[in-house]
Enzyme design. Structure first.
Site, PDB file in Angstrom:
ATOM      1  N   ILE A  17       0.820  -1.214   0.000  1.00  0.00           N
ATOM      2  CA  ILE A  17       0.000   0.000   0.000  1.00  0.00           C
ATOM      3  C   ILE A  17       0.854   1.265   0.000  1.00  0.00           C
ATOM      4  CG2 ILE A  17      -0.359   0.205   2.513  1.00  0.00           C
ATOM      5  CD1 ILE A  17      -2.926   0.840  -0.309  1.00  0.00           C
ATOM      6  N   SER A  39      11.692   0.304   7.661  1.00  0.00           N
ATOM      7  CA  SER A  39      11.159  -0.979   7.234  1.00  0.00           C
ATOM      8  C   SER A  39      12.269  -1.991   7.381  1.00  0.00           C
ATOM      9  CB  SER A  39      10.721  -0.866   5.759  1.00  0.00           C
ATOM     10  OG  SER A  39       9.600  -1.653   5.491  1.00  0.00           O
ATOM     11  N   ARG A  40      11.908  -3.254   7.723  1.00  0.00           N
ATOM     12  CA  ARG A  40      12.940  -4.245   7.982  1.00  0.00           C
ATOM     13  C   ARG A  40      13.640  -4.683   6.706  1.00  0.00           C
ATOM     14  NH1 ARG A  40       8.982  -8.430  10.412  1.00  0.00           N
ATOM     15  NH2 ARG A  40       8.221  -7.865   8.338  1.00  0.00           N
ATOM     16  N   LYS A  93      -5.690   1.611   7.690  1.00  0.00           N
ATOM     17  CA  LYS A  93      -6.822   0.835   8.161  1.00  0.00           C
ATOM     18  C   LYS A  93      -6.457  -0.644   8.166  1.00  0.00           C
ATOM     19  CE  LYS A  93      -8.419  -1.682   5.530  1.00  0.00           C
ATOM     20  NZ  LYS A  93      -8.108  -2.785   4.535  1.00  0.00           N
ATOM     21  N   ASP A 171     -10.597  -7.782   6.170  1.00  0.00           N
ATOM     22  CA  ASP A 171      -9.653  -6.712   5.771  1.00  0.00           C
ATOM     23  C   ASP A 171     -10.275  -5.868   4.657  1.00  0.00           C
ATOM     24  OD1 ASP A 171      -6.669  -5.588   5.683  1.00  0.00           O
ATOM     25  OD2 ASP A 171      -7.355  -5.949   3.638  1.00  0.00           O
TER      26      ASP A 171
HETATM   27  P1  NAP Z   1       2.232  -5.707   3.240  1.00  0.00           P
HETATM   28  O1  NAP Z   1       2.815  -5.201   1.971  1.00  0.00           O
HETATM   29  O2  NAP Z   1       2.147  -7.176   3.451  1.00  0.00           O
HETATM   30  O3  NAP Z   1       2.938  -5.109   4.539  1.00  0.00           O
HETATM   31  C1  NAP Z   1       3.475  -3.828   4.622  1.00  0.00           C
HETATM   32  C2  NAP Z   1       4.856  -3.916   5.195  1.00  0.00           C
HETATM   33  O4  NAP Z   1       4.802  -4.050   6.612  1.00  0.00           O
HETATM   34  C3  NAP Z   1       5.663  -5.099   4.745  1.00  0.00           C
HETATM   35  O5  NAP Z   1       6.216  -4.913   3.479  1.00  0.00           O
HETATM   36  C4  NAP Z   1       6.700  -5.239   5.831  1.00  0.00           C
HETATM   37  O6  NAP Z   1       7.841  -4.458   5.525  1.00  0.00           O
HETATM   38  C5  NAP Z   1       5.984  -4.678   7.042  1.00  0.00           C
HETATM   39  N1  NAP Z   1       5.636  -5.808   7.910  1.00  0.00           N
HETATM   40  C6  NAP Z   1       5.050  -6.964   7.571  1.00  0.00           C
HETATM   41  N2  NAP Z   1       4.929  -7.763   8.640  1.00  0.00           N
HETATM   42  C7  NAP Z   1       5.459  -7.096   9.664  1.00  0.00           C
HETATM   43  C8  NAP Z   1       5.664  -7.411  11.015  1.00  0.00           C
HETATM   44  N3  NAP Z   1       5.271  -8.575  11.537  1.00  0.00           N
HETATM   45  N4  NAP Z   1       6.261  -6.512  11.781  1.00  0.00           N
HETATM   46  C9  NAP Z   1       6.658  -5.317  11.279  1.00  0.00           C
HETATM   47  N5  NAP Z   1       6.497  -4.970   9.984  1.00  0.00           N
HETATM   48  C10 NAP Z   1       5.909  -5.860   9.193  1.00  0.00           C
HETATM   49  O7  NAP Z   1       0.751  -5.126   3.444  1.00  0.00           O
HETATM   50  P2  NAP Z   1      -0.038  -3.953   2.712  1.00  0.00           P
HETATM   51  O8  NAP Z   1      -0.900  -4.527   1.656  1.00  0.00           O
HETATM   52  O9  NAP Z   1       0.857  -2.836   2.377  1.00  0.00           O
HETATM   53  O10 NAP Z   1      -1.034  -3.574   3.901  1.00  0.00           O
HETATM   54  C11 NAP Z   1      -0.588  -2.873   5.051  1.00  0.00           C
HETATM   55  C12 NAP Z   1      -1.803  -2.208   5.689  1.00  0.00           C
HETATM   56  O11 NAP Z   1      -2.422  -1.360   4.713  1.00  0.00           O
HETATM   57  C13 NAP Z   1      -2.871  -3.213   6.134  1.00  0.00           C
HETATM   58  O12 NAP Z   1      -3.440  -2.806   7.330  1.00  0.00           O
HETATM   59  C14 NAP Z   1      -3.901  -3.159   5.002  1.00  0.00           C
HETATM   60  O13 NAP Z   1      -5.214  -3.445   5.441  1.00  0.00           O
HETATM   61  C15 NAP Z   1      -3.790  -1.704   4.577  1.00  0.00           C
HETATM   62  N6  NAP Z   1      -4.218  -1.492   3.187  1.00  0.00           N
HETATM   63  C16 NAP Z   1      -3.793  -2.313   2.190  1.00  0.00           C
HETATM   64  C17 NAP Z   1      -4.298  -2.133   0.908  1.00  0.00           C
HETATM   65  C18 NAP Z   1      -3.871  -3.017  -0.231  1.00  0.00           C
HETATM   66  O14 NAP Z   1      -4.445  -2.913  -1.333  1.00  0.00           O
HETATM   67  N7  NAP Z   1      -2.868  -3.861  -0.103  1.00  0.00           N
HETATM   68  C19 NAP Z   1      -5.213  -1.127   0.644  1.00  0.00           C
HETATM   69  C20 NAP Z   1      -5.580  -0.261   1.679  1.00  0.00           C
HETATM   70  C21 NAP Z   1      -5.077  -0.462   2.944  1.00  0.00           C
HETATM   71  P3  NAP Z   1       9.298  -4.909   6.079  1.00  0.00           P
HETATM   72  O15 NAP Z   1       9.381  -6.402   5.966  1.00  0.00           O
HETATM   73  O16 NAP Z   1      10.252  -4.191   5.167  1.00  0.00           O
HETATM   74  O17 NAP Z   1       9.365  -4.447   7.488  1.00  0.00           O
END
Ligand code: NAP
Length: 310
Positions: A17, A39-40, A93, A171
């Site tokens: 996101i 970010s990790r 969110k 979600d």
């Molecule tokens: P994602 O790409 O899986 O996660 C975002 C980043 O968070 C990961 O790249 C990772 O970066 C870090 N992360 C993952 N697990 C972690 C952990 N256990 N501890 C600390 N950092 C961690 O997810 P995303 O799709 O971007 O979604 C993130 C949030 O945005 C969620 O709440 C989701 O509901 C919301 N969102 C997503 C979308 C969508 O379309 N994907 C749309 C609107 C809102 P590092 O490994 O580099 O730390």
């Protein structure tokens, strides 16, 4: 900070996101200056990068605000550290894994005099305000919420989303609830059936019934395995006609006649709102969508269904 000084912001949790929405929205908003990321495993080009929020807060450049975009299960700890350090915080969110943790953060933000923003991007979809105004002028009798999308298309390889606290199909459905709680009269969950894949700790589908005052009812049909056309529809039968808010809030029609159909600009609008509440020195934390999810889990009957594999 004067009205013209950009808000120095850092992003934490650089993933899907952030790349899809946060970075493009911030790049076009002169109210913000992106100065760092934590970010990790990922970095953002052109800013100072850190491996953790602790390192960012201890060693990083001065920041006024942080956007926390990691999965909800680990957001509280980061938010607590950021607010304790006197930073304004934008929460992706859902704002947390539980209602209690979000309310705790709100109290902390109030005590520290910083802004906390529980962002709900779907509330900024182009048809939502027009739908809210239409519904405010009539009586709603019945509503139908249909949220069906393909998890493999929107969340490829995301493990956290299937773990406890990852919300599963809630979600995406919490986006629908963020609109519903903004435009419809109050509702409460009366029944929920939750389908859990036998190898996962979060649901893949659900049917939920809601009730409100004066005979108002609503039902939700949500599914994460819909391939082909995706369905994100809210339909309300009202005394002034049938309101259909479709495409996740982008398109509005009354009695089949289109009223609004504009390109979405949810994240630019979210950051405009965040800048506004930071400047005004207030918070915006509405847990109503999260409360419905918690209630669905409280009342939900659990069905075990076929395993899910990516
Ligand atoms: P994602 O790409 O899986 O996660 C975002 C980043 O968070 C990961 O790249 C990772 O970066 C870090 N992360 C993952 N697990 C972690 C952990 N256990 N501890 C600390 N950092 C961690 O997810 P995303 O799709 O971007 O979604 C993130 C949030 O945005 C969620 O709440 C989701 O509901 C919301 N969102 C997503 C979308 C969508 O379309 N994907 C749309 C609107 C809102 P590092 O490994 O580099 O730390």
């Amino acid at each position: 900070m004067t009205a013209r000084t950009p808000i120095r912001i850092a992003i934490v949790g650089v993933g899907k996101i952030v790349r899809d929405q946060h970075l493009p929205a911030l790049a076009k908003n002169p109210d913000f200056e992106l100065v760092a990321a934590a970010s990790r495993n990922a970095t953002v080009e052109g800013v100072a990068n850190f491996g953790s929020i602790e390192a960012l807060l201890a060693e990083g450049p001065a920041v006024d605000a942080l956007s926390l975009c990691m999965p909800p299960q680990v957001r509280y700890d980061a938010a607590h550290k950021a607010i304790s350090a006197g930073k304004h915080v934008f929460l992706e969110k859902p704002p947390g894994a539980t209602i209690s943790e979000v309310e705790d953060l709100k109290a902390l933000a109030d005590a520290k005099g910083v802004t906390l923003f529980a962002s709900w991007h779907s509330r900024y979809a182009p048809g939502v305000e027009a739908a809210r105004k239409f519904l405010a002028g009539t009586t709603v009798r019945k509503a139908s919420l249909v949220w069906k999308e393909d998890v493999r298309r929107w969340h490829p390889g995301q493990a956290w989303i299937w773990e406890a606290g990852g919300f599963g199909v809630f979600d995406p459905f919490i986006n629908c609830l963020s609109i519903v709680t903004h435009i419809l009269p109050p509702l409460h969950v009366t029944r929920a059936l939750l389908d859990f894949p036998e190898n996962r700790d979060a649901p893949v589908a659900a049917r939920i019934d809601f009730a409100g005052a004066n005979g108002l009812t609503a039902s939700a049909d949500i599914d994460w395995l819909q391939t082909g056309p995706q369905t994100w529809d809210i339909v309300a039968e009202t005394d002034a006609g049938r309101m259909a808010l479709s495409s996740g809030g982008a398109k509005l029609a009354i009695d089949g006649k289109p009223v609004q159909d504009e390109p979405e600009r949810e994240y630019p609008a979210l950051y405009e709102r965040f800048a506004g509440i930071v400047r005004d020195g207030v918070s915006d934390v509405d847990v109503a969508p999260l409360r419905h999810v918690a209630d669905a889990f409280l009342l939900g009957k659990r069905n075990v269904v076929a395993p899910f594999f990516d």
